[in-house]
Design an enzyme around this catalytic site. Structure first.
Site, short mmCIF file in Angstrom:
data_model
loop_
_atom_site.label_atom_id
_atom_site.label_comp_id
_atom_site.label_asym_id
_atom_site.label_seq_id
_atom_site.Cartn_x
_atom_site.Cartn_y
_atom_site.Cartn_z
N GLY A 74 0.80 -1.23 0.00
CA GLY A 74 0.00 0.00 0.00
C GLY A 74 0.83 1.28 0.00
N ASP A 77 -7.15 -0.75 -16.68
CA ASP A 77 -7.35 -0.02 -15.42
C ASP A 77 -6.56 1.29 -15.41
OD1 ASP A 77 -5.31 -2.16 -15.36
OD2 ASP A 77 -4.71 -1.23 -13.48
N ASN A 78 -5.71 1.47 -16.41
CA ASN A 78 -4.95 2.72 -16.50
C ASN A 78 -5.44 3.58 -17.67
OD1 ASN A 78 -3.39 2.04 -14.31
ND2 ASN A 78 -1.76 1.11 -15.51
N ASP A 132 -1.66 7.47 -14.25
CA ASP A 132 -0.73 6.44 -13.76
C ASP A 132 0.61 6.45 -14.47
OD1 ASP A 132 -2.06 5.62 -11.60
OD2 ASP A 132 -2.49 3.60 -12.28
P1 AMP Z 1 -0.55 0.15 -11.29
O1 AMP Z 1 0.36 -0.77 -12.03
O2 AMP Z 1 0.16 1.15 -10.43
O3 AMP Z 1 -1.55 0.80 -12.18
O4 AMP Z 1 -1.33 -0.76 -10.25
C1 AMP Z 1 -2.06 -1.91 -10.59
C2 AMP Z 1 -2.80 -2.43 -9.38
O5 AMP Z 1 -1.88 -2.80 -8.37
C3 AMP Z 1 -3.74 -1.43 -8.74
O6 AMP Z 1 -4.84 -2.15 -8.25
C4 AMP Z 1 -2.92 -0.86 -7.60
O7 AMP Z 1 -3.72 -0.34 -6.58
C5 AMP Z 1 -2.15 -2.08 -7.15
N1 AMP Z 1 -0.87 -1.72 -6.50
C6 AMP Z 1 0.23 -1.21 -7.08
N2 AMP Z 1 1.21 -1.02 -6.17
C7 AMP Z 1 0.72 -1.43 -4.98
C8 AMP Z 1 1.26 -1.50 -3.65
N3 AMP Z 1 2.49 -1.11 -3.36
N4 AMP Z 1 0.45 -1.99 -2.68
C9 AMP Z 1 -0.80 -2.39 -2.96
N5 AMP Z 1 -1.35 -2.36 -4.18
C10 AMP Z 1 -0.61 -1.88 -5.19
MG MG Z 2 -3.06 1.89 -12.17
#
Ligand code: AMP
Ligand code: MG
Length: 506
Positions: A125, A252-253, A262
């Site tokens: 998180g 999702d992005n 993102d």
């Molecule tokens: P992202 O690649 O940043 O677009 O994230 C993809 C998914 O992974 C999303 O659901 C984010 O909330 C989750 N996520 C990314 N980094 C973390 C982290 N350090 N802790 C928890 N969830 C994460």
């Molecule tokens: Mg994302």
């Protein structure tokens, strides 16, 4: 310490029951401000003085919530590198609420890196200083280039380390402002569960928020798909015309608002190459520079699938309507691309304009850059010098053998047709004016990989924000060709670019 007070609305939580989970950010032990975006704070009507000091740092760390705030973690799903994950969601973010900005637009204010949530899966998180300052730099660069984007309002160091592959890194929380955080993946979350009622509810909310002129109109759900396609076509064309590689265009992005979101493993292309990929996790090149328009269409098809039950009662008819929009996307994109390219070529759309010939002229220019491995950003800038009558800077980017003489002759002929009727003196004036116009649409300073890394390393390893602040200043004035920002226009050495890898900001 006086709590920061400002009014946050919570329409997402209030109007959409079951779309998010009430959640509070974790407190940071010793928040310290690293960045505060004063122009953005003013734009959204915040009290800059109250948010600048220690109270601001506590607020942006999530330690002191404004009165009445009802923060939530949002649910969403997404196709990641082509594979569907039915549950992603805000794993390290919370939506604090919404404000109405000075222009009357509703904007989300969210924290990123503020601790675990019910959507965290295996993650901690958290976020590290480097990737969050990276989001600041690239987001502000995109904004200054006139490209729709979410923006960073603040970054605070938490005083708590986060553990990553590279070891313990200083932790940070970023505050993000967005037109909304509704993603293609938000629709997919409910569609995948067969919850058509919630897909419909989300669509109605989205239309009210992003396309209010369509509220209550017949055909509004197809209209929503068309609008999103239109915004994404315009957005991706802008990316392509500045050499931006998002790096992780998962569904999702991709926003419904048409804002870039993102900033993880993103980068700007240096030597022009449609195959350019910098992301360490994109080994197949799915999200390579030149693939972005095709991926946008693919993502829109996933949105269309999610909306199908709303498009018509008859399945075949719904499919036909959806396919109509998806099939129209490439032409729509091409139209936006050409209009941007024309501006960069210094061409108008008057009597001399011919879409097919102008698109071929732009394609052939890019082919020359590709063949010669020419720096994309500098080439456009040097073409402006050529418009003003000085070919030498452009030629110096090419070898004698690869000099684009034939292409330059063709381009000049096209310019001359546009300027027809001008006297010899008039032609010189037309060239100078054309060069000035071109310099307003092709940047000089971009967020080059080696400069971004240099700034982030100094901030993260040495707590030295100087390089970050100087780079940010240059990126906020990307069209100014000054001695001060000359170092931000320099391409990275080829071996640096060849070995450069970006990482997701986790
Ligand atoms: P992202 O690649 O940043 O677009 O994230 C993809 C998914 O992974 C999303 O659901 C984010 O909330 C989750 N996520 C990314 N980094 C973390 C982290 N350090 N802790 C928890 N969830 C994460
Ligand atoms: Mg994302």
């Amino acid at each position: 310490m006086a709590a920061v007070s400002f009014a946050l609305d919570n329409s997402y939580a209030r109007d959409l029951e079951g779309f998010s989970v009430p959640w509070r950010p974790e407190a940071a032990p010793s928040p310290k401000s690293l960045f505060f975006n004063v122009p953005l704070a003013e734009e959204i009507g915040l009290d800059v003085a109250a948010l600048s000091g220690e109270a601001g740092a506590a607020f942006f760390a999530g330690n002191a919530l404004p009165e009445g705030a009802e923060p939530v973690a949002q649910a969403y799903a997404g196709h990641q590198f082509g594979g569907f994950s039915p549950q992603l969601g805000d794993g390290r973010a919370v939506l604090l609420g919404e404000v109405i900005d000075r222009a009357g637009q509703r904007r989300d204010i969210a924290l990123k890196g503020s601790g675990r949530t019910p959507f965290s899966r295996g993650g901690d998180g958290k976020a590290a200083v480097g990737p969050m300052l990276r989001e600041v730099l690239i987001g502000e660069a995109m904004h200054a280039l006139g490209i729709p984007t979410t923006r960073a309002l603040a970054v605070v160091a938490t005083g708590q380390p986060v553990l990553r592959e590279a070891g313990a890194l200083p932790g940070a929380v970023l505050t993000r402002v967005a037109a909304s955080h509704i993603r293609v993946g938000t629709f997919q979350f409910f569609a995948a569960r067969g919850d058509h009622a919630r897909v419909r509810q989300l669509a109605e909310y989205t239309i009210a928020r992003h396309d209010p002129d369509r509220v209550g109109t017949p055909g509004r759900f197809l209209g929503l798909l068309e609008r999103v396609a239109g915004r994404q076509a315009a957005l991706i064309a802008q990316w392509m015309n500045v050499g931006f590689i998002h790096g992780v265009m998962n569904t999702d992005n991709m926003t419904i608002s048409g804002e870039t979101i993102d900033y993880g493993p993103c980068a700007f292309v240096e030597a022009y190459d449609p195959k350019a990929v910098f992301s360490s996790i994109d080994s197949q090149g799915r999200y390579a520079f030149g693939n972005q328009p095709g991926i946008a269409r693919w993502n829109l098809a996933r949105l269309a699938e999610s909306l199908l039950p709303l498009l018509a009662d008859d399945e075949d008819q719904a499919m036909d309507r959806a396919m109509g929009v998806i099939d129209a996307f490439p032409a729509l994109y091409a139209c936006h691309l050409l209009s941007g390219q024309r501006a960069k070529l210094g061409l108008g759309v008057g009597q001399a304009a011919d879409d097919v010939a102008d698109a071929a002229l732009a394609d052939d220019w890019l082919a020359q850059l590709h063949a010669g491995r020419i720096d994309f950003t500098l080439a456009w800038r040097r073409l402006a010098d050529a418009a003003a009558g000085d070919d030498a800077p452009l030629r110096s980017l090419f070898t004698a053998a690869s000099a684009p003489d034939a292409w330059l002759a063709r381009w000049r002929e096209r310019c001359a047709r546009e300027d027809e009727g001008a006297s010899a003196n008039g032609n010189i004036a037309a060239g100078t004016a054309r060069a000035a116009r071109m310099r307003l649409v092709s940047p000089w300073a971009i967020a080059r990989n080696h400069r971004v890394e240099e700034a982030l390393t100094a901030a993260s390893d040495d707590e030295d924000l100087g390089p970050f602040e100087r780079l940010l200043e240059a990126l906020r004035h990307p069209y100014d060709e000054t001695a001060d920002n000359a170092r931000y226009a320099e391409p990275a050495p080829a071996d640096v670019t060849a070995g450069y890898r970006t990482f997701c900001g986790t």
